[in-house]
Design a protein around this motif. Structure first.
Motif, PDB file in Angstrom:
ATOM      1  N   SER A   1      79.546  87.555  71.890  1.00  9.46           N
ATOM      2  CA  SER A   1      78.271  86.994  71.462  1.00  9.46           C
ATOM      3  C   SER A   1      78.407  86.164  70.198  1.00  9.46           C
ATOM      4  O   SER A   1      77.608  85.259  69.966  1.00  9.46           O
ATOM      5  CB  SER A   1      77.252  88.111  71.277  1.00  9.46           C
ATOM      6  OG  SER A   1      77.877  89.263  70.788  1.00  9.46           O
TER       7      SER A   1
ATOM      8  N   ILE B   1      71.016  83.133  79.218  1.00  9.06           N
ATOM      9  CA  ILE B   1      70.662  83.602  80.568  1.00  9.06           C
ATOM     10  C   ILE B   1      70.734  82.489  81.591  1.00  9.06           C
ATOM     11  O   ILE B   1      70.844  82.769  82.770  1.00  9.06           O
ATOM     12  CB  ILE B   1      69.268  84.275  80.625  1.00  9.06           C
ATOM     13  CG1 ILE B   1      68.169  83.269  80.338  1.00  9.06           C
ATOM     14  CG2 ILE B   1      69.184  85.456  79.739  1.00  9.06           C
ATOM     15  CD1 ILE B   1      66.814  83.809  80.668  1.00  9.06           C
TER      16      ILE B   1
ATOM     17  N   ARG C   1      75.505  82.982  81.215  1.00 13.95           N
ATOM     18  CA  ARG C   1      75.417  84.116  82.143  1.00 13.95           C
ATOM     19  C   ARG C   1      74.478  83.807  83.291  1.00 13.95           C
ATOM     20  O   ARG C   1      73.661  84.631  83.684  1.00 13.95           O
ATOM     21  CB  ARG C   1      74.930  85.358  81.388  1.00 13.95           C
ATOM     22  CG  ARG C   1      75.862  85.844  80.318  1.00 13.95           C
ATOM     23  CD  ARG C   1      77.138  86.330  80.949  1.00 13.95           C
ATOM     24  NE  ARG C   1      78.057  86.806  79.924  1.00 13.95           N
ATOM     25  CZ  ARG C   1      78.204  88.072  79.600  1.00 13.95           C
ATOM     26  NH1 ARG C   1      77.474  88.962  80.196  1.00 13.95           N
ATOM     27  NH2 ARG C   1      79.070  88.423  78.687  1.00 13.95           N
TER      28      ARG C   1
ATOM     29  N   TYR D   1      75.014  83.558  86.380  1.00 10.30           N
ATOM     30  CA  TYR D   1      75.230  84.397  87.571  1.00 10.30           C
ATOM     31  C   TYR D   1      74.301  85.605  87.551  1.00 10.30           C
ATOM     32  O   TYR D   1      73.789  86.022  88.583  1.00 10.30           O
ATOM     33  CB  TYR D   1      76.677  84.870  87.623  1.00 10.30           C
ATOM     34  CG  TYR D   1      77.600  83.921  88.326  1.00 10.30           C
ATOM     35  CD1 TYR D   1      77.538  83.787  89.698  1.00 10.30           C
ATOM     36  CD2 TYR D   1      78.528  83.176  87.621  1.00 10.30           C
ATOM     37  CE1 TYR D   1      78.376  82.915  90.356  1.00 10.30           C
ATOM     38  CE2 TYR D   1      79.369  82.306  88.271  1.00 10.30           C
ATOM     39  CZ  TYR D   1      79.296  82.181  89.642  1.00 10.30           C
ATOM     40  OH  TYR D   1      80.123  81.321  90.271  1.00 10.30           O
ATOM     41  N   ASP D   2      74.111  86.198  86.360  1.00  9.23           N
ATOM     42  CA  ASP D   2      73.217  87.358  86.264  1.00  9.23           C
ATOM     43  C   ASP D   2      71.803  86.979  86.657  1.00  9.23           C
ATOM     44  O   ASP D   2      71.112  87.720  87.357  1.00  9.23           O
ATOM     45  CB  ASP D   2      73.222  87.902  84.830  1.00  9.23           C
ATOM     46  CG  ASP D   2      74.554  88.497  84.479  1.00  9.23           C
ATOM     47  OD1 ASP D   2      75.368  88.650  85.404  1.00  9.23           O
ATOM     48  OD2 ASP D   2      74.783  88.803  83.301  1.00  9.23           O
ATOM     49  N   THR D   3      71.366  85.781  86.200  1.00 12.21           N
ATOM     50  CA  THR D   3      70.016  85.343  86.554  1.00 12.21           C
ATOM     51  C   THR D   3      69.896  85.098  88.047  1.00 12.21           C
ATOM     52  O   THR D   3      68.867  85.406  88.649  1.00 12.21           O
ATOM     53  CB  THR D   3      69.669  84.078  85.772  1.00 12.21           C
ATOM     54  OG1 THR D   3      70.002  84.285  84.412  1.00 12.21           O
ATOM     55  CG2 THR D   3      68.216  83.753  85.880  1.00 12.21           C
TER      56      THR D   3
ATOM     57  N   GLY E   1      71.536  86.721  90.315  1.00 16.45           N
ATOM     58  CA  GLY E   1      71.426  88.048  90.912  1.00 16.45           C
ATOM     59  C   GLY E   1      70.040  88.619  90.773  1.00 16.45           C
ATOM     60  O   GLY E   1      69.496  89.216  91.704  1.00 16.45           O
ATOM     61  N   GLU E   2      69.416  88.408  89.592  1.00 12.38           N
ATOM     62  CA  GLU E   2      68.061  88.908  89.364  1.00 12.38           C
ATOM     63  C   GLU E   2      67.072  88.228  90.295  1.00 12.38           C
ATOM     64  O   GLU E   2      66.190  88.878  90.870  1.00 12.38           O
ATOM     65  CB  GLU E   2      67.696  88.671  87.891  1.00 12.38           C
ATOM     66  CG  GLU E   2      66.299  89.019  87.524  1.00 12.38           C
ATOM     67  CD  GLU E   2      65.596  87.847  86.897  1.00 12.38           C
ATOM     68  OE1 GLU E   2      66.125  87.307  85.920  1.00 12.38           O
ATOM     69  OE2 GLU E   2      64.535  87.469  87.403  1.00 12.38           O
TER      70      GLU E   2
ATOM     71  N   THR F   1      67.780  87.021  93.174  1.00  6.86           N
ATOM     72  CA  THR F   1      68.022  87.558  94.518  1.00  6.86           C
ATOM     73  C   THR F   1      67.345  88.912  94.690  1.00  6.86           C
ATOM     74  O   THR F   1      66.777  89.207  95.749  1.00  6.86           O
ATOM     75  CB  THR F   1      69.530  87.699  94.762  1.00  6.86           C
ATOM     76  OG1 THR F   1      70.168  86.500  94.342  1.00  6.86           O
ATOM     77  CG2 THR F   1      69.829  87.924  96.210  1.00  6.86           C
TER      78      THR F   1
END
Lengths: 181, 150
Positions: A118, A139, A143, A145-147, A149-150, A152
């Motif tokens: 960070s 976000i 990152r 990819y995390d968003t 996934g969220e 999805t």
């Protein structure tokens, strides 16, 4: 620091009240008070993004819960094997406390997080993404990819709810129902 | 209960809703558009946009709310948001990899800056707003149907 502890005690009291009350509407409102205190805690810890999201989602969840619990008699399981239930609850509390004491020793102290990755985000986020809001740049760029996934997860949740509660899935045998818009 | 729900709430609630619901929608759009400049972003703004439609539904009943945003339209907007987000991510392959910020970064503190991040925010707001509205409608209509049967 003291205001954090005041809010924490308020949240614990609210959660206990929500569990113990017999009236469902009062319990929902107690849950709402817990959520409001949590959003103020996020504001004090200087995380306005999370505070806005927490407040807004809390309002939405409250509306859905109030609409779901108003004028509806839900069965309350208060009687029965209270001795076994209490014993299991006590066992789990002791277990979680023991595991937590082992784990929390290795965590960094409150307010002094590890800044390995960070630190790079904070130093180079503005040059690399051009976004002034660092949370947004993390976000949606570092990152993302995390968003994805969220998104999805939300998509799957909507599909699941719509396919379970649509009218055509609950018709009886031989009953004709037109799908309404 | 269900008949009262069809017609909506009292005159005071309807008037206040009529005056404030546009401001709520505008605030949601503001939070989405300024997601890369100020706190907020696609998720929070999308939920605020959905709450403005939910407000109409609670105050005026479901017919008036479906006139503004029908269930088919909610499904369509949600799919559009999902495809838009995935499409922006896939367009990154033009420059090399998934989720590449391929647009011009622009000048900081300007509305049109930060490349793909505002576009992603708009896509997520479509998705979240329409999805949350669809979930709410599904749960509420299920409840009304159950009440009618009893």
């Amino acid at each position: 620091m003291i205001e954090l502890y005041v809010l924490l005690v308020l949240m614990i009291i609210g959660a206990l009240v929500a569990v113990e009350l017999k009236d469902l509407l009062s319990s929902v409102i107690a849950v709402g008070a817990v959520g409001l205190a949590l959003s103020i805690v996020f504001l004090i810890l200087k995380a306005p993004d999370v505070a806005i999201t927490q407040l807004v989602v809390e309002i939405l969840a409250l509306i859905i819960l109030i609409r779901a619990t108003l004028k509806k008699d839900l069965p309350l399981a208060t009687t029965g094997r209270w001795f076994v239930n209490t014993l299991i609850t006590a066992c789990f509390i002791v277990l979680f406390l023991a595991v937590g004491m082992k784990c929390f020793k290795d965590l960094p102290a409150f307010g002094e997080p590890l800044m390995r990755v960070s630190g790079t985000y904070i130093k180079e986020g503005l040059q690399r993404t051009g976004a002034v809001n660092l949370v947004s740049s993390v976000i949606l760029d570092f990152r993302a990819y995390d968003t994805l996934g969220e998104a999805t997860i939300l998509f799957t949740a909507v599909i699941g709810v719509l396919s379970i509660v649509r009218r055509i899935g609950r018709k009886k045998v031989g009953e004709e129902i037109k799908e309404e818009e | 209960m269900s008949r009262e729900h069809d017609k909506g709430m009292s005159l005071i609630v309807k008037t206040i809703t009529r005056l404030t619901v546009g401001l709520i929608l505008l605030y949601g759009v503001y939070i989405v558009m300024h997601g890369h400049l100020s706190p907020g972003g696609g998720f929070a703004g999308g939920v605020i946009i959905a709450l403005s439609f939910i407000n109409i539904m609670l105050a005026y009943g479901k017919e008036d709310a479906f006139k503004k945003l029908s269930r088919a339209a909610a499904s369509m907007w949600e799919s559009i948001g999902a495809i838009m987000f995935l499409g922006i991510a896939l367009l990154g392959f033009t420059g090399g990899y998934f989720f590449l910020n391929f647009l011009n970064k622009g000048e900081p503190f300007k509305l049109f800056s930060a490349g793909i991040i505002p576009l992603c925010n708009i896509a997520i707001s479509f998705k979240v707003g329409a999805g949350v509205f669809a979930i709410f409608v599904a749960l509420i209509l299920l409840k009304i149907d159950v009440e009618k049967k009893e």
